[in-house]
Design an enzyme around this catalytic site. Structure first.
Site, PDB file in Angstrom:
ATOM      1  N   GLU A  11     -16.195  75.709  37.015  1.00  0.00           N
ATOM      2  CA  GLU A  11     -14.857  75.140  37.040  1.00  0.00           C
ATOM      3  C   GLU A  11     -14.069  75.867  35.947  1.00  0.00           C
ATOM      4  OE1 GLU A  11     -14.700  70.904  36.476  1.00  0.00           O
ATOM      5  OE2 GLU A  11     -12.512  70.940  36.441  1.00  0.00           O
TER       6      GLU A  11
ATOM      7  N   LYS B  10     -18.627  71.314  27.560  1.00  0.00           N
ATOM      8  CA  LYS B  10     -17.381  72.060  27.447  1.00  0.00           C
ATOM      9  C   LYS B  10     -16.342  71.268  26.675  1.00  0.00           C
ATOM     10  CE  LYS B  10     -17.293  73.771  31.923  1.00  0.00           C
ATOM     11  NZ  LYS B  10     -16.574  74.245  33.108  1.00  0.00           N
TER      12      LYS B  10
ATOM     13  N   ARG C 216     -30.765  71.093  33.086  1.00  0.00           N
ATOM     14  CA  ARG C 216     -29.821  71.932  32.371  1.00  0.00           C
ATOM     15  C   ARG C 216     -30.427  72.389  31.047  1.00  0.00           C
ATOM     16  NH1 ARG C 216     -24.514  70.743  31.040  1.00  0.00           N
ATOM     17  NH2 ARG C 216     -24.157  70.041  33.124  1.00  0.00           N
TER      18      ARG C 216
HETATM   19  P1  ATP Z   1     -19.289  70.086  31.695  1.00  0.00           P
HETATM   20  O1  ATP Z   1     -19.819  70.756  30.457  1.00  0.00           O
HETATM   21  O2  ATP Z   1     -17.880  69.668  31.536  1.00  0.00           O
HETATM   22  O3  ATP Z   1     -20.221  69.064  32.256  1.00  0.00           O
HETATM   23  P2  ATP Z   1     -20.239  72.080  33.465  1.00  0.00           P
HETATM   24  O4  ATP Z   1     -20.978  72.697  32.355  1.00  0.00           O
HETATM   25  O5  ATP Z   1     -20.942  71.382  34.553  1.00  0.00           O
HETATM   26  O6  ATP Z   1     -19.148  71.141  32.850  1.00  0.00           O
HETATM   27  P3  ATP Z   1     -19.207  73.926  35.431  1.00  0.00           P
HETATM   28  O7  ATP Z   1     -18.136  74.923  35.284  1.00  0.00           O
HETATM   29  O8  ATP Z   1     -19.084  72.935  36.511  1.00  0.00           O
HETATM   30  O9  ATP Z   1     -19.290  73.198  34.047  1.00  0.00           O
HETATM   31  O10 ATP Z   1     -20.600  74.655  35.539  1.00  0.00           O
HETATM   32  C1  ATP Z   1     -20.834  75.713  36.439  1.00  0.00           C
HETATM   33  C2  ATP Z   1     -22.287  75.790  36.769  1.00  0.00           C
HETATM   34  O11 ATP Z   1     -23.074  75.965  35.598  1.00  0.00           O
HETATM   35  C3  ATP Z   1     -22.777  74.515  37.447  1.00  0.00           C
HETATM   36  O12 ATP Z   1     -23.537  74.888  38.574  1.00  0.00           O
HETATM   37  C4  ATP Z   1     -23.630  73.861  36.411  1.00  0.00           C
HETATM   38  O13 ATP Z   1     -24.663  73.158  36.996  1.00  0.00           O
HETATM   39  C5  ATP Z   1     -24.128  75.035  35.576  1.00  0.00           C
HETATM   40  N1  ATP Z   1     -24.391  74.617  34.212  1.00  0.00           N
HETATM   41  C6  ATP Z   1     -23.525  74.050  33.359  1.00  0.00           C
HETATM   42  N2  ATP Z   1     -24.118  73.739  32.200  1.00  0.00           N
HETATM   43  C7  ATP Z   1     -25.401  74.137  32.303  1.00  0.00           C
HETATM   44  C8  ATP Z   1     -26.536  74.097  31.429  1.00  0.00           C
HETATM   45  N3  ATP Z   1     -26.457  73.581  30.213  1.00  0.00           N
HETATM   46  N4  ATP Z   1     -27.704  74.582  31.886  1.00  0.00           N
HETATM   47  C9  ATP Z   1     -27.789  75.113  33.113  1.00  0.00           C
HETATM   48  N5  ATP Z   1     -26.773  75.188  33.979  1.00  0.00           N
HETATM   49  C10 ATP Z   1     -25.586  74.706  33.593  1.00  0.00           C
HETATM   50 MG    MG Z   2     -19.473  70.709  36.355  1.00  0.00          MG
END
Ligand code: ATP
Ligand code: MG
Length: 573
Positions: free
Chosen positions: A48, A283, A273
């Site tokens: 996003e 974020k 994650r």
């Molecule tokens: P927020 O931190 O606001 O929850 P987000 O990290 O999910 O947002 P996105 O831009 O939706 O932000 O993430 C893009 C992709 O990265 C998604 O498929 C998400 O699952 C993956 N992702 C995000 N954070 C992690 C993490 N800590 N470890 C592994 N994958 C991640």
């Molecule tokens: Mg997300």
């Protein structure tokens, strides 16, 4: 508190022989064996654009891109840009650049969920016509109140049984902009008594009179994440839609939309994650650190953003190796930051040329060395890699050594310089300290030493040994530089775990940045250009700061300290 993972390789994560394939590879292997999707593998990374990427995203990119490559499949980059108020072009640009830098290759498949808005709208109309979606006039608060809890079923909306005609009319008027924000939603008609709250008539569309970074003012209704994500995957022919564990409860909804619409149905697979000690990964919190100026920006080298890591001197190879090594798991855990640091050390150990730099200079005068004489001594660029060649370093009567490498009242086990003791100057000579010069307040300002001309190159012909080898720089040729030394941004392993009344901000480490303004570098570094890696012998790996370093005033970021025998030696003293 989360468990911390401290063994780098689990059988589950190695992926080098069939029996040790991770659970996602096993699912894909089985799908291919069953001929599902014609054996195709097509993954995507769906950020996003509401912030910069962090190391957790790197994990997802490496996983998705790695699987596509392993199976000869495809990898898409798709922006999940359904929220017009939080998204910006700046984030889109940085994400594209960071994914490419990491090595993710989407070829010509860069997509935006916003490109599918018309298709999503048409599909919503289809669901309305089939009695599977309805316009609801409850406010957001009322929707919440009707939703029920984990232990109580929800209540049906009073608008749930509107006729198809009325729903179509209202939805079309929503799209035309006839209603103010928040007054109506389009909801899927599923089951308000479902044990899974996500299935209790989830919202598909909200009214938001806001300009979108791509579609401008074309739309004033925007689809929800759940209504967008799976259909975008479907449109792109994704086969395996890999996401993090918190979406496990959304999977039935993902499946419901694909089935209700009778469209290609990718398989959602969840993995844990990445969490790391000594950092925050959300974020929202990273944004807060930037906005409240706890750090210098998204690319502050202490930030675990890709931008920050890049500026710090991390390489894509090291980040990929780290992601590979931690593997994929089905249970959340926290990985020790030390693994990331090990990954960059291992990479830079191979590739970074060695040079000499003095962090905190102490002047040394070699009293028996002719004034004005300069010798060019040969210094290997990498002790284990002769193919990296060598350079010369000037040797003169006036030198700088590390202030820490001298001790006036040295204990027996101090193997460096002390009055009356002899050490080796790296690539040069043995020197012996004869006199300590001090100022009026008793601070040491200079050491007067003698050198043994027979020890050129660092060996004594009489076979005599010295216990210590120290680095040095010739004073007249030294280049002054600024060095930025970093420590963890947080002083506790789990900064998110703050005591009552405190937040993660209270766990910030106020000593995470030390600026050394007058370090002395060997002259070969005069030609160092931005983006170069070096090992400053005994001090760590350093990277020329891409923004602030100027030929006249070089600035280096310490990427990582050395994990060498030196630290152990120092600990013994
Ligand atoms: P927020 O931190 O606001 O929850 P987000 O990290 O999910 O947002 P996105 O831009 O939706 O932000 O993430 C893009 C992709 O990265 C998604 O498929 C998400 O699952 C993956 N992702 C995000 N954070 C992690 C993490 N800590 N470890 C592994 N994958 C991640
Ligand atoms: Mg997300």
């Amino acid at each position: 508190m989360a468990t911390t993972t401290s063994a780098p390789r689990t059988d589950e994560s190695r992926g080098d022989k069939p029996s040790s394939r991770n659970f996602i590879q096993q699912i894909i292997d089985a799908d291919r064996a069953a001929g599902k999707n014609g054996g195709r593998v097509h993954t995507r990374f769906p950020p996003e654009p509401n912030g910069y990427l962090h190391i957790g995203h790197a994990k997802s990119i490496c996983l998705n891109f790695g699987l596509a490559r392993e199976y000869g499949g495809k990898f898409n980059l798709r922006f999940d840009d359904t929220n017009p108020t939080k998204e910006e072009q700046e984030y889109v640009d940085s994400i594209i650049d960071d994914v490419r830098w990491l090595g993710g290759d989407w070829e010509d498949r860069l997509f935006y969920a916003s490109d599918y808005f018309q298709q999503l709208y048409d599909w919503a109309v289809q669901l309305i016509k089939e009695g599977k979606a309805y316009v609801c006039d409850l406010t957001a608060d009322e929707v919440r109140a009707h939703r029920g809890t984990l232990s109580e079923p929800g209540k049906n909306s009073p608008y749930r049984n509107r006729s198809v005609e009325e729903n179509l009319d209202l939805f079309q008027r929503m799209e035309k902009g006839e209603f103010p924000d928040g007054t109506r939603t389009l909801r899927a008609k599923i089951d308000m008594a479902s044990p899974n709250i996500n299935m209790r008539d989830p919202v598909m569309y909200r009214i938001k009179h806001a300009s979108h970074h791509r579609s401008g003012d074309r739309w004033c209704i925007y689809p929800s994440y759940d209504y967008t994500h799976g259909q975008s995957d479907s449109i792109e022919g994704i086969t395996h839609s890999i996401c993090t564990l918190e979406f496990e409860n959304h999977r039935p909804l993902y499946d419901w939309f694909c089935e209700a619409l009778r469209i290609h149905h990718p398989q959602q697979i969840e993995f844990a994650r990445l969490n790391l000690t000594y950092t925050v990964m959300s974020k929202r919190k990273l944004l807060q650190l930037v906005q409240e100026k706890h750090v210098a920006g998204w690319d502050d080298p202490r930030m675990l953003t890709i931008r920050g890591l890049r500026r710090r001197g991390y390489t894509p190879e090291a980040i990929r190796a780290f992601c590979e090594r931690i593997g994929v798991a089905k249970f959340n855990s926290t990985v020790e930051m030390a693994w990331l640091e090990d990954a960059i050390r291992e990479d830079l150990n191979e590739r970074a040329p060695r040079v000499m730099a003095v962090l905190r200079p102490l002047k040394v005068v070699i009293t028996n060395y002719p004034e004005g004489q300069v010798e060019q001594l040969d210094a290997a660029n990498h002790p284990q890699r002769p193919e990296m060649g060598s350079r010369t370093v000037p040797f003169t009567r006036d030198l700088y050594i590390e202030a820490d490498d001298f001790m006036e009242d040295a204990p027996k086990k101090f193997f460096r310089l002390a009055p009356g003791r002899e050490v080796r100057l790296r690539y040069a000579y043995f020197i012996t300290c004869c006199e300590v010069v001090k100022d009026k307040s008793g601070n040491i300002t200079e050491l007067r030493c003698t050198y043994d001309p027979a020890t050129r190159g660092g060996n004594a012909p009489d076979g005599r040994k010295v216990k210590g080898t120290i680095h040095w720089v010739a004073a007249p040729h030294a280049i002054a530089a600024e060095l930025r030394l970093y420590d963890h941004l947080f002083k506790t392993e789990y900064p998110d775990d703050a005591p009552p009344g405190k937040t993660f901000l209270d766990n910030i480490n106020s000593d995470s940045l030390e600026i050394v303004r007058n370090a002395k570098l060997e002259p070969s570094l005069a030609v160092a250009t931005s983006g170069q890696h070096f090992q400053f012998e005994r001090l760590g790996y350093f990277f020329t700061d891409p923004d602030d370093s100027k030929p006249a005033k070089p600035v280096f970021n310490r990427t990582a300290t050395l994990r060498d025998t030196w630290a152990k030696e120092a600990a013994k003293e």
